[in-house]
Structures are given as C-alpha cells and as structure tokens.
Design a protein around this motif. Structure first.
Motif, PDB file in Angstrom:
ATOM      1  N   CYS A   1     -14.286 -10.355  11.088  1.00 23.44           N
ATOM      2  CA  CYS A   1     -12.957 -10.981   9.646  1.00 23.44           C
ATOM      3  C   CYS A   1     -12.831 -11.868  10.529  1.00 23.44           C
ATOM      4  CB  CYS A   1     -12.538  -9.527   9.564  1.00 23.44           C
ATOM      5  SG  CYS A   1     -12.594  -8.823   8.567  1.00 23.44           S
TER       6      CYS A   1
ATOM      7  N   ARG B   1      -2.843  -6.937   6.115  1.00 20.83           N
ATOM      8  CA  ARG B   1      -4.186  -7.425   5.460  1.00 20.83           C
ATOM      9  C   ARG B   1      -3.374  -8.250   4.579  1.00 20.83           C
ATOM     10  NH1 ARG B   1      -5.669  -2.300   4.619  1.00 20.83           N
ATOM     11  NH2 ARG B   1      -4.406  -2.395   3.080  1.00 20.83           N
TER      12      ARG B   1
ATOM     13  N   PHE C   1      -8.771 -14.048  11.444  1.00 20.55           N
ATOM     14  CA  PHE C   1      -7.406 -13.450  11.951  1.00 20.55           C
ATOM     15  C   PHE C   1      -6.728 -14.291  13.278  1.00 20.55           C
ATOM     16  CE2 PHE C   1     -10.125 -12.387  15.912  1.00 20.55           C
ATOM     17  CZ  PHE C   1      -8.630 -12.507  16.730  1.00 20.55           C
TER      18      PHE C   1
ATOM     19  N   ASP D   1       1.056  -1.145   0.154  1.00 21.82           N
ATOM     20  CA  ASP D   1      -0.075  -0.101  -0.245  1.00 21.82           C
ATOM     21  C   ASP D   1       0.736   1.302  -0.151  1.00 21.82           C
ATOM     22  OD1 ASP D   1       0.490   0.419   2.302  1.00 21.82           O
ATOM     23  OD2 ASP D   1      -1.152   0.560   3.643  1.00 21.82           O
TER      24      ASP D   1
ATOM     25  N   VAL E   1      -4.897 -10.784   9.164  1.00 22.11           N
ATOM     26  CA  VAL E   1      -6.221 -10.082   9.215  1.00 22.11           C
ATOM     27  C   VAL E   1      -6.928 -10.039   7.797  1.00 22.11           C
ATOM     28  CG1 VAL E   1      -7.971  -8.694   9.356  1.00 22.11           C
ATOM     29  CG2 VAL E   1      -6.725  -8.498  10.702  1.00 22.11           C
ATOM     30  N   GLU E   2      -7.847 -11.386   6.959  1.00 26.50           N
ATOM     31  CA  GLU E   2      -8.171 -11.852   5.975  1.00 26.50           C
ATOM     32  C   GLU E   2      -9.402 -10.766   5.375  1.00 26.50           C
ATOM     33  OE1 GLU E   2      -9.386 -16.520   4.371  1.00 26.50           O
ATOM     34  OE2 GLU E   2     -11.103 -15.217   5.312  1.00 26.50           O
ATOM     35  N   GLN E   3      -8.886 -10.454   4.450  1.00 26.17           N
ATOM     36  CA  GLN E   3      -9.840  -9.626   3.516  1.00 26.17           C
ATOM     37  C   GLN E   3     -10.207  -9.658   2.604  1.00 26.17           C
ATOM     38  OE1 GLN E   3      -9.328  -4.912   4.876  1.00 26.17           O
ATOM     39  NE2 GLN E   3     -10.109  -5.703   6.658  1.00 26.17           N
TER      40      GLN E   3
END
Length: 132
Positions: free
Chosen positions: A113, A84, A115, A54, A129-131
């Motif tokens: 979520c 993420r 995690f 990012d 963290v699964e997104q």
C-alpha cells in the motif's frame, strides 16, 4: 480473522494544547463532522466528539497545561493514527492547500500500500493509507 472479544475501535482520544486550533484542523481541514461539543466546567475542559465514516469517533479534549507528548520518532505508547483513503492524491492536494506539510509518499514493503505521514497541530503523527 475476527476477535471473539472485540468488535472494533469505538473512539480515539486526543488532548490538544490549543483546543480551537485543533478543533479547526480536525473539523474544518480534515472534514470530520461534529457529533457533540461539551464544556466540562468542573475540569475546565472541552470535549469534542467527531465522526469517522466507519462509525468510529475521535474525541478531542482540552485540559489546562497538559504535559508534552514524548518526542518522535519511536516514543513508547501510541505511535500514530492512520486513516484509510481511496486515493492519496486528492487528500494530499487538500492538505497542502491548507499549508500542511506532508512527507513523501512511500510504499509499504509488507502490504504494497502507498502511504504518507503528516502531523496535527500538536505534532501527533497522522498517516494516510491508500486503499482503492
């Protein structure tokens, strides 16, 4: 809602007890590309800048004899660093293939979520963290 003052996180700085071990972990195991690596001779310190997708960065430092981090689970100060990921399973398999212990996956009761946590070589808590 966006902050009228802050645009995002530029970097997070981490002091490693063993620079080479942490360098390998963040660069080779987690796959973060190196932006720059500098020996700061006056401080007897290395500084490694690593890129996140990012645009933010992790700065990894070495210092002679840094003090130990306060103990877990809830020491005052930075609690953990969360990454993420689009899917947990491949990341967990990758970490485990490198011998890194990962906690059982949980579901956040507030966000829904999935995690989990693991640790860097110095025990710094890292979260996935699964997104999707």
């Amino acid at each position: 809602m966006r902050s009228p003052l802050l645009g995002g996180i530029h970097h997070l700085a981490i002091i490693a007890s063993d620079y080479q071990v942490s360098r390998r972990f963040y660069h080779e195991v987690l796959g973060l590309p190196i932006i720059n690596e500098t020996l700061r001779e006056a401080r007897q310190s290395w500084k490694l800048d690593l890129a996140l997708p990012d645009g933010s960065q992790i700065e990894l430092f070495s210092f002679p004899s840094p003090p130990a981090r306060p103990n877990r689970p809830e020491a005052c100060g930075l609690r953990h660093l969360a990454f993420r990921v689009p899917a947990l399973a491949p990341v967990l398999a990758h970490l485990e293939s490198h011998g890194i212990a990962v906690e059982p996956v949980r579901v956040d009761e507030l966000t829904g979520c999935r995690f989990t946590f693991f640790a860097d070589p110095d025990g710094l808590p890292l979260e996935l963290v699964e997104q999707p």
